[in-house]
Design a protein around this motif. Structure first.
Motif, PDB file in Angstrom:
ATOM      1  N   LEU A  38      39.251  42.878  31.352  1.00 39.94           N
ATOM      2  CA  LEU A  38      39.722  43.772  32.410  1.00 39.94           C
ATOM      3  C   LEU A  38      39.985  45.148  31.823  1.00 39.94           C
ATOM      4  O   LEU A  38      40.496  45.266  30.702  1.00 39.94           O
ATOM      5  N   PRO A  39      39.647  46.209  32.548  1.00 41.02           N
ATOM      6  CA  PRO A  39      38.998  46.194  33.871  1.00 41.02           C
ATOM      7  C   PRO A  39      37.494  45.931  33.755  1.00 41.02           C
ATOM      8  O   PRO A  39      36.897  46.148  32.699  1.00 41.02           O
ATOM      9  N   TYR A  40      36.913  45.477  34.862  1.00 41.58           N
ATOM     10  CA  TYR A  40      35.481  45.186  34.910  1.00 41.58           C
ATOM     11  C   TYR A  40      34.953  45.560  36.282  1.00 41.58           C
ATOM     12  O   TYR A  40      35.590  45.297  37.309  1.00 41.58           O
ATOM     13  N   GLU A  41      33.778  46.172  36.310  1.00 34.80           N
ATOM     14  CA  GLU A  41      33.183  46.619  37.576  1.00 34.80           C
ATOM     15  C   GLU A  41      31.681  46.363  37.526  1.00 34.80           C
ATOM     16  O   GLU A  41      31.034  46.609  36.510  1.00 34.80           O
ATOM     17  N   GLN A  42      31.130  45.871  38.631  1.00 30.61           N
ATOM     18  CA  GLN A  42      29.694  45.588  38.689  1.00 30.61           C
ATOM     19  C   GLN A  42      29.150  45.924  40.074  1.00 30.61           C
ATOM     20  O   GLN A  42      29.812  45.687  41.084  1.00 30.61           O
ATOM     21  N   THR A  58      43.761  44.515  36.640  1.00 27.21           N
ATOM     22  CA  THR A  58      44.842  43.604  36.265  1.00 27.21           C
ATOM     23  C   THR A  58      45.622  43.136  37.476  1.00 27.21           C
ATOM     24  O   THR A  58      45.968  41.964  37.601  1.00 27.21           O
ATOM     25  N   GLU A  59      45.854  44.045  38.413  1.00 24.84           N
ATOM     26  CA  GLU A  59      46.726  43.723  39.548  1.00 24.84           C
ATOM     27  C   GLU A  59      45.976  43.236  40.780  1.00 24.84           C
ATOM     28  O   GLU A  59      46.587  42.707  41.702  1.00 24.84           O
ATOM     29  N   PRO A  94      50.567  37.040  47.412  1.00 28.36           N
ATOM     30  CA  PRO A  94      49.771  36.389  48.468  1.00 28.36           C
ATOM     31  C   PRO A  94      49.646  37.234  49.724  1.00 28.36           C
ATOM     32  O   PRO A  94      48.627  37.173  50.411  1.00 28.36           O
ATOM     33  N   SER A  95      50.683  38.025  50.019  1.00 27.28           N
ATOM     34  CA  SER A  95      50.646  38.841  51.236  1.00 27.28           C
ATOM     35  C   SER A  95      49.638  39.976  51.138  1.00 27.28           C
ATOM     36  O   SER A  95      49.264  40.563  52.152  1.00 27.28           O
ATOM     37  N   ALA A  96      49.212  40.308  49.913  1.00 26.43           N
ATOM     38  CA  ALA A  96      48.261  41.413  49.728  1.00 26.43           C
ATOM     39  C   ALA A  96      46.816  40.974  49.913  1.00 26.43           C
ATOM     40  O   ALA A  96      45.920  41.818  49.956  1.00 26.43           O
ATOM     41  N   ASP A  97      46.578  39.670  50.032  1.00 25.30           N
ATOM     42  CA  ASP A  97      45.202  39.193  50.186  1.00 25.30           C
ATOM     43  C   ASP A  97      44.632  39.612  51.533  1.00 25.30           C
ATOM     44  O   ASP A  97      45.338  39.602  52.554  1.00 25.30           O
ATOM     45  N   LEU A  98      43.356  39.959  51.529  1.00 25.34           N
ATOM     46  CA  LEU A  98      42.696  40.429  52.746  1.00 25.34           C
ATOM     47  C   LEU A  98      41.242  39.979  52.712  1.00 25.34           C
ATOM     48  O   LEU A  98      40.598  39.990  51.670  1.00 25.34           O
TER      49      LEU A  98
END
Length: 359
Positions: free
Chosen positions: A99-103, A122-123, A145-149
């Protein structure tokens, strides 16, 4: 770096320098050009990003930096436009197990565009997919969990937005703009910021507010006479007289973009094959891939009952009053809804209205 090397090159041409200085400047320019070319190459982007250097991660994401595809909203739906992607490509920043990783992966299959994007921090983790069914799925998972979308948009049919992991809440709407009218705060606090991480400076909140204001400016407008004329022309599309069918066809096309959404909402079961075929041709002929603006959206939402019913739940009293008045025009009779009543009473009235007229 690219800009400064260009300035050096221009300076070396315009000034009378000694041969040694010119040779050195040429080497600097050649090195800068090679480096710029490598940074633009997807293959070398991977190797460059894998180099464990102290370079600061660019602020923009790979989707906006590579510019192979561009996200737009057309007809209230997210569209992936591959205007600069002539071939399948893949690029990554970092290592998959770090981390971080982007593709970003873009594939072209015949005339179908496929896309996979992920941004792992990370977050939180963000993933965006456009699959072979042209279904768009956007997810964000985080430590809370509340941040999941999860946002899902099929090729056809309503969109869905699910918030939360343990006790998820799901919201369904015909389009993104229907969802923003029904759940403005939810969109402004969750969905819009997530979409703008993929396309910075999209200004979705401002666009959504502009649509609301434009719709309110149309409140009370008599659209029933115009729609009655459209219904007559649709009936004439099945006339035994060829000239009458042709005239009705031309008149519907001349009605412009506003007629497209209305025609698409017609019950296909009530149409003859002749009518259905002509309506399909009209909608295709009037298809406009221009991006949404408040004026364009309001033009096809002005007689959309679901959109106006959603505004009956708005926190602003003036918006509820405008929606009540316009729905009375659409229904041709006073609406059984009190915009200044208690919240509990309004909710009961709204549920009853949506059961009767919400489809």
């Amino acid at each position: 770096m690219r800009g400064s090397s260009t300035d050096i090159a221009r300076g070396s041409i315009s000034l009378r320098l000694c041969p040694a200085t010119i040779f050195f400047a040429t080497l600097v320019l050649l090195h800068a050009t090679q480096r710029a070319t490598a940074q633009d190459s997807p293959a070398s982007a991977t190797s460059t990003s894998n180099n464990k250097s102290s370079e600061r991660k660019p602020e923009r994401n790979l989707i906006s930096r590579m510019a192979w595809v561009r996200m737009e909203i057309v007809g209230g739906r997210i569209a992936m436009l591959g205007h600069r992607c002539g071939q399948s490509r893949i690029v990554q920043v970092g290592e998959p197990n770090e981390l971080p990783y982007e593709q970003l992966s873009v594939q072209l299959q015949t005339e179908t565009l496929l896309l996979h994007y992920e941004d792992n921090q990370t977050e939180r983790q963000i993933k965006l997919d456009l699959d072979d069914q042209q279904r768009i799925t956007l997810t964000r998972t985080g430590s809370s969990p509340s941040a999941d979308l999860k946002f899902s948009q099929p090729f056809r049919g309503p969109i869905t937005l699910t918030i939360g992991r343990d006790s998820p809440q799901t919201y369904t709407a015909a389009t993104l703009w229907h969802l923003s009218l029904a759940q403005p705060q939810l969109c402004e606090e969750t969905l819009f910021p997530l979409l703008e991480t993929l396309r910075p400076h999209w200004q979705l909140k401002e666009l959504s507010n502009g649509i609301l204001q434009e719709l309110r400016s149309q409140a009370g407008r008599d659209v029933l006479t115009e729609r009655a004329q459209w219904r007559d022309w649709v009936a004439q599309l099945n006339s035994d007289d060829f000239q009458e069918r042709q005239l009705a066809d031309r008149r519907l096309r001349a009605a412009g973009q506003g007629v497209v959404a209305w025609l698409q909402r017609l019950d296909r079961k009530s149409l003859t094959p002749e009518q259905a075929a002509r309506i399909q041709d009209i909608c295709q002929g009037l298809a406009d891939l221009s991006t949404d603006s408040p004026q364009r959206v309001a033009a096809w939402m002005v007689d959309d009952r679901c959109a106006w019913l959603a505004l009956l739940r708005h926190d602003n009293l003036d918006v509820r009053v405008d929606a009540t008045n316009h729905l009375s025009v659409l229904f041709g009779k006073p609406l059984a809804f009190n915009p200044i009543g208690d919240l509990s009473d309004r909710e009961i009235q709204l549920v009853q209205l949506q059961k009767r007229f919400g489809k």
